[in-house]
Design an enzyme around this catalytic site. Structure first.
Site, mmCIF file in Angstrom:
data_model
loop_
_atom_site.group_PDB
_atom_site.id
_atom_site.type_symbol
_atom_site.label_atom_id
_atom_site.label_comp_id
_atom_site.label_asym_id
_atom_site.label_seq_id
_atom_site.Cartn_x
_atom_site.Cartn_y
_atom_site.Cartn_z
ATOM 1 N N GLY A 1 0.575 -1.151 -0.411
ATOM 2 C CA GLY A 1 0.189 0.256 0.336
ATOM 3 C C GLY A 1 1.004 1.390 0.362
ATOM 4 N N ASN A 25 9.748 10.327 -4.089
ATOM 5 C CA ASN A 25 8.688 10.238 -4.501
ATOM 6 C C ASN A 25 7.512 11.205 -3.551
ATOM 7 O OD1 ASN A 25 5.806 10.742 -5.618
ATOM 8 N ND2 ASN A 25 5.580 8.934 -6.738
ATOM 9 N N THR A 32 3.587 10.155 -2.933
ATOM 10 C CA THR A 32 3.792 9.636 -1.957
ATOM 11 C C THR A 32 4.400 9.074 -0.723
ATOM 12 O OG1 THR A 32 5.828 8.347 -2.542
ATOM 13 C CG2 THR A 32 3.328 7.820 -3.718
ATOM 14 N N GLN A 77 3.147 9.064 3.289
ATOM 15 C CA GLN A 77 3.174 8.062 4.322
ATOM 16 C C GLN A 77 3.350 8.675 5.284
ATOM 17 O OE1 GLN A 77 4.816 4.337 4.026
ATOM 18 N NE2 GLN A 77 2.856 4.863 2.911
ATOM 19 N N GLU A 83 7.639 4.247 9.178
ATOM 20 C CA GLU A 83 7.432 4.399 9.768
ATOM 21 C C GLU A 83 8.452 5.355 10.855
ATOM 22 O OE1 GLU A 83 8.119 -0.137 11.144
ATOM 23 O OE2 GLU A 83 9.136 0.742 9.528
#
Length: 754
Positions: free
Chosen positions: A464, A645, A648, A652, A719
C-alpha cells in the site's frame, strides 16, 4: 537523474485500485476451490480433552473436519524470534495443549464459506482449563540474551551514579503502552492448491520468499516446487511478515481434501491467529546539569512476550542513539504471559520507547525551566552516543527549526495553563521522531528495449506504500524513459530476491538493485556500441562512458541516447540482474536474505550510524469541564535523504502522524483479564481516528544528502512519523493542564482521575 525522482508522481496502480481491478490474493479462485474455517479455543491455558466433530460433519456442504488427530502431517518450522520463518514457534493442532485463547483447534472445509463457518461453530470441544494471565507481571522479568555484551541488550557506558550525583535536576519516571493490533483493511487469507507435489499459495504477504522457503522446508520440497504469489497487499503493518499457523493449516487441508482451499480469517480471529504489539513498561531516569546537558541516561524496557517465544524488539537500542550523554545504562527485558507470540507492528522498537523518552525529556525541560526544543538542541550530537561512530547524516535540529517556524512555537506560553481558547485549555508539545536505516541485499531483473519500454521484476511487495511506482520511477530516471513506459512486476517468490517488506527497507534496498540494473545496462550497451565501426561512441573507451538520464556520455563530450544505442544492437534489447550489496552486508547476512530470512545490517556499522530524523509539534485543546481532548494542529518536519516520490512520501508521513494520534488517544486492545482474552476484537470497538478527529496535519520534507546509506541516498520513511506523535500530544496535555500522564492511550477519564 531525469525528473522522475524527488517529484510528485501519481501511483501507477492508482486506477486499478480505485476501479477494483487490482488483484489481491483472496481474489484468486482456482477451479474446484473449497472454503476453510477455523474453530478456535475458548480457553487460554489447558488441554483439549475431547473434540466431537459429528454435528459439523453432518452440516450440509461440509467436506471435511480436521483436528490434531486427523490433520495431514507437515514439519513445523521455527518462529522468527528463534531464527526461523514462522510467526511463532508454537504450532496449534499438533497436540492437545492450549497455550492462548483463540488458538485454532479444528479446521473445517466446505463447499461454501457460509457452510464452513457453520461447521466450525458446530465443532464441540471440551477442555481441562488451567490458570492463565494475559497481562505481564513487570516484576517477574528476565534479561534478553546472555546479559552484558549480548547484542547490546544490556549496555553500560561511563559511571552512571556519578552522572546522577553531578546533576542539577533529575527525572525518574515509568511509562506504559498497551496491547495493540494491526487491523489491516485486507483480511488475513490463504489459498492453497496442490497439483501432485507442486504447490501454489496465494496469500497477502510481506515476504513471499520467506513463505516459500518455510513451506518448502515443511514438506521437504525443493523451493522450485512451491509458488507463493502476493501481487498486492491491502495493508500489513507487520502482521503479514511470517508463516502463520492458519497458512500451514490451509495447505494441509488442501492436501487432505485433494482440492484447492481458501481460508479468510474472521476479524475477531485476526486478533489471536497472528501477531500483535506487546504491552510494555518503560523506566527512564534522566539527569542533567543546569545548562541542560545530560549527565546520566538510564532506560529499562520490559516488554510482554508469550510463554514459548522471546519477542525482542529492542527499543533501548534506538532511544539511546538520540542524545549525547557521557554515562548511559540500558536494559532490554521481557516478561511472559499467556498469549500468542507478539511481533512487529509499525515502528515496533520506537513507538513505545519514544513515548517514554520524549515525555521524560519534556519533564526534565520543565524542571530546568528550559524550552523543550532547546533541551534537545544542547544534547544534539553528530556522533552515536554509545557506538562512537558519526551519523551518516543527522538533520534533527534542522527539523526542529523548520517545524518551529511553521507551527509558531515562539507563541507558546511559558507557564502551565497559560493558554486558553474560551472554555478550552490549550497546550503545545514537541517530540523527536527517528527511524533506523536498515540495509538488506536485493536483486532486480531489468530489461530495456529499443522500442522505449522497460521491464522490472523482483520479489518485492506493495503493501500500500506505492512500491510499484517507486521502482518504475527509479528505472525511468536512469534509463531516460517516462514512468508509464516501465512495467513493474512483483509479489512472486520466483522473481529475483528482494527484502522483506519490513523495517522501511524496500524503497532503499530494492530501489538500489533496480538502479544497479539500469547502470549495468548502460555499461553493457556502451561496450557493444563502442566496439562498432561507426556511431557516436565508436572507438570510445567503454569504461569511461557514463549513463546520465538515459544518455550515454563519453569522456570527451560524445553522447548517444541509450534507446538509440539499443537500436544498433541486433537483439534490440538487453536484460540484466541488478544487485544491491552494501559494504556493511556480510556474506552471512546476504545468505540469510537469499534463504528467505532477514539479513539486515545497520543501523550502526563500523563506519556510520544511519537514521532518519524528524520533529513533531502538537496543539491540544482540553475542555475545562468535560475534559474532551482535541488535536486541532499537528505539524512535523522530517529529513530522510532523497525523496523518491514527494507525493507518496508526503502521504506516508501524514498517515504516520494520523496513526500516532490514534496511538496517543484511541488505540488499545482491551483485555478480559479473568479469561485472559482480547476483548474488543473488531473494528467497531477497537478505536482508531476518524475524519472528525483529524484537523490540520502539516508535513515538511527537508532536503538531505546521504551518500553512505545506498546509491540512491534513500532512508526509509514508512514508520518515521509515528514515533514522536504520542509524546508530542502528551507533552501538550501537560502544558495545558499540568497533568503528566504516563500510560497510553490518553483518555478523558485519565484527566479527571489525575
Amino acid at each position: 537523474m531525469a525528473q522522475t525522482i524527488n517529484t510528485e508522481v501519481t501511483r501507477t496502480d492508482a486506477r486499478r485500485k480505485v476501479t477494483g481491478t487490482a488483484t489481491y490474493a483472496a481474489d484468486v479462485i482456482p477451479a474446484g476451490m473449497l472454503h476453510g474455517a477455523l474453530t478456535c479455543s475458548a480457553i487460554a491455558v489447558g488441554t483439549v480433552t475431547s473434540i466431537d466433530t459429528s454435528a459439523a460433519e453432518a452440516e450440509p456442504g461440509v467436506v471435511a473436519v480436521y483436528t490434531h488427530e486427523t490433520l495431514p502431517d507437515y514439519k513445523t518450522v521455527k518462529g522468527f524470534y528463534s531464527g526461523g520463518p514462522g510467526s511463532a514457534s508454537f504450532w496449534p493442532m499438533e497436540g492437545t495443549e492450549i497455550k492462548y485463547a483463540g488458538q485454532p483447534v479444528a479446521y473445517v472445509v466446505a463447499e461454501t464459506a457460509a457452510a464452513a463457518r457453520r461447521g466450525a461453530d458446530l465443532v464441540q470441544v471440551t477442555y481441562e482449563e488451567g490458570e492463565s494471565s494475559i497481562h505481564m507481571d513487570a516484576s517477574d522479568n528476565f534479561v534478553v540474551g546472555a546479559g552484558e555484551d549480548s547484542d547490546g541488550m544490556v549496555l553500560t557506558k561511563g559511571d552512571l551514579q556519578a552522572g546522577h550525583d553531578a546533576a542539577a535536576q533529575s527525572v525518574d519516571m515509568t511509562f506504559t503502552t498497551p496491547f495493540q493490533h494491526h487491523n489491516p483493511m485486507e483480511m488475513f487469507s490463504a489459498t492453497a492448491e496442490w497439483r501432485g507435489d507442486r504447490l501454489t499459495v496465494w496469500m497477502p504477504s510481506q515476504s513471499v520468499r520467506t513463505l516459500r522457503a518455510g513451506i518448502a522446508g515443511a514438506y521437504d520440497l525443493p523451493e522450485t516446487s512451491v509458488r507463493v504469489i502476493s501481487p498486492f497487499v491491502g495493508g500489513a503493518f507487520g502482521s503479514k511478515a511470517g508463516i502463520t499457523p492458519y497458512t500451514m493449516l490451509t495447505i494441509a487441508a488442501a492436501k487432505g481434501v485433494g482440492a484447492p482451499v481458501r481460508l479468510i480469517v474472521t476479524r475477531p480471529q485476526m486478533y489471536t491467529v497472528a501477531t500483535f504489539r506487546p504491552e510494555t513498561r518503560q523506566e527512564f531516569r534522566l539527569s542533567a546539569a543546569a545548562d541542560g546537558k545530560l549527565t546520566a541516561y538510564e532506560h529499562v524496557e520490559i516488554a510482554q512476550t508469550s510463554q514459548f517465544d522471546a519477542v525482542v524488539n529492542p527499543g533501548t537500542h534506538i532511544a539511546r542513539a538520540m542524545y549525547a550523554c557521557p554515562n548511559i545504562h540500558t536494559e532490554q527485558r521481557l516478561s511472559r504471559s499467556d498469549t500468542n507470540t507478539g511481533g512487529f507492528m509499525r515502528a515496533p522498537n520506537e513507538y513505545q520507547t519514544f513515548w517514554g523518552l520524549e515525555s521524560a525529556m519534556d519533564e526534565l525541560a520543565w524542571k530546568l525551566d528550559m524550552d523543550p526544543v532547546e533541551l534537545r538542541r544542547v544534547n544534539d550530537t553528530m556522533t552515536h552516543p554509545t557506538a562512537g561512530v558519526p551519523f551518516s547524516s543527522r538533520s534533527l535540529m534542522e527539523s526542529y527549526d523548520a517545524v518551529s517556524q511553521s507551527f509558531g512555537w515562539a507563541d507558546r506560553g511559558r507557564e502551565i495553563g497559560s493558554m486558553t481558547d474560551g472554555d478550552w485549555l490549550v497546550g503545545y508539545g514537541c517530540a523527536t521522531a527517528t527511524y533506523p536505516t536498515n540495509i538488506l541485499a536485493s536483486n532486480a531483473q531489468v530489461r530495456m528495449q529499443a522500442t522505449g519500454n522497460a521491464y522490472v521484476a523482483l520479489a518485492a511487495h506493495d503493501v500500500g506504500t506505492g512500491t510499484y511506482t517507486i521502482m518504475a520511477q527509479v528505472a525511468a530516471a536512469r534509463l531516460g524513459l517516462p514512468v508509464e513506459a516501465v512495467d513493474v512486476v512483483m509479489g512472486e517468490a520466483s522473481f529475483p530476491v528482494a527484502p522483506i517488506s519490513g523495517g522501511s527497507t524496500t524503497a532503499a534496498s530494492a530501489g538500489s538493485a533496480v538502479h544497479d540494473g539500469c547502470m549495468k545496462i548502460g555499461q553493457q550497451v556502451a561496450a557493444r556500441v563502442s566496439a562498432m565501426s561507426d556511431g557516436p561512441l565508436s572507438g570510445v573507451d567503454a569504461s569511461r562512458v557514463t549513463l546520465e538520464d538515459g544518455v550515454l556520455r563519453g569522456p570527451d563530450g560524445q553522447s548517444q541516447s541509450l534507446q538509440e544505442a539499443l537500436s544498433m544492437l541486433p537483439e534490440g534489447e538487453i536484460e540484466v540482474i541488478g544487485e544491491f550489496r552494501h559494504p556493511a552486508l556480510t556474506d552471512e547476512l546476504i545468505a540469510a536474505t537469499f534463504n528467505g530470512g532477514y539479513g539486515t545490517a545497520g543501523p550502526v556499522t563500523p563506519e556510520f550510524a544511519m537514521f532518519a530524523f524528524g520533529a513533531e509539534m502538537a496543539e491540544v485543546h482540553i475542555h475545562k469541564y468535560t475534559h474532551e481532548i482535541r488535536v486541532p494542529r499537528l505539524h512535523g518536519a522530517f529529513a530522510a535523504g532523497t525523496w523518491l516520490n514527494r507525493k507518496t512520501a508526503h502521504s506516508q508521513l501524514m498517515g504516520g502522524m494520523v496513526w500516532g494520534i490514534g496511538s496517543a488517544l484511541h488505540e488499545v486492545t482491551e483485555v478480559d483479564t479473568p479469561r485472559a482474552r482480547f476483548l474488543n476484537a473488531n473494528i467497531a470497538e477497537y478505536l482508531i481516528p476518524v475524519n472528525a478527529d483529524i484537523r490540520e496535519v502539516r508535513v515538511e520534507m527537508l532536503e538531505e544528502q546521504d551518500d553512505y546509506v545506498n546509491p540512491l541516498g534513500v532512508k526509509g520513511i514508512g514508520e518515521l512519523s509515528i514515533v514522536g506523535t504520542a509524546a508530542a500530544i502528551g507533552n501538550a496535555v501537560y502544558h495545558a493542564t499540568g497533568k503528566r500522564l504516563t500510560s497510553l492511550p490518553i483518555r478523558m477519564s485519565d484527566l479527571i482521575s489525575s
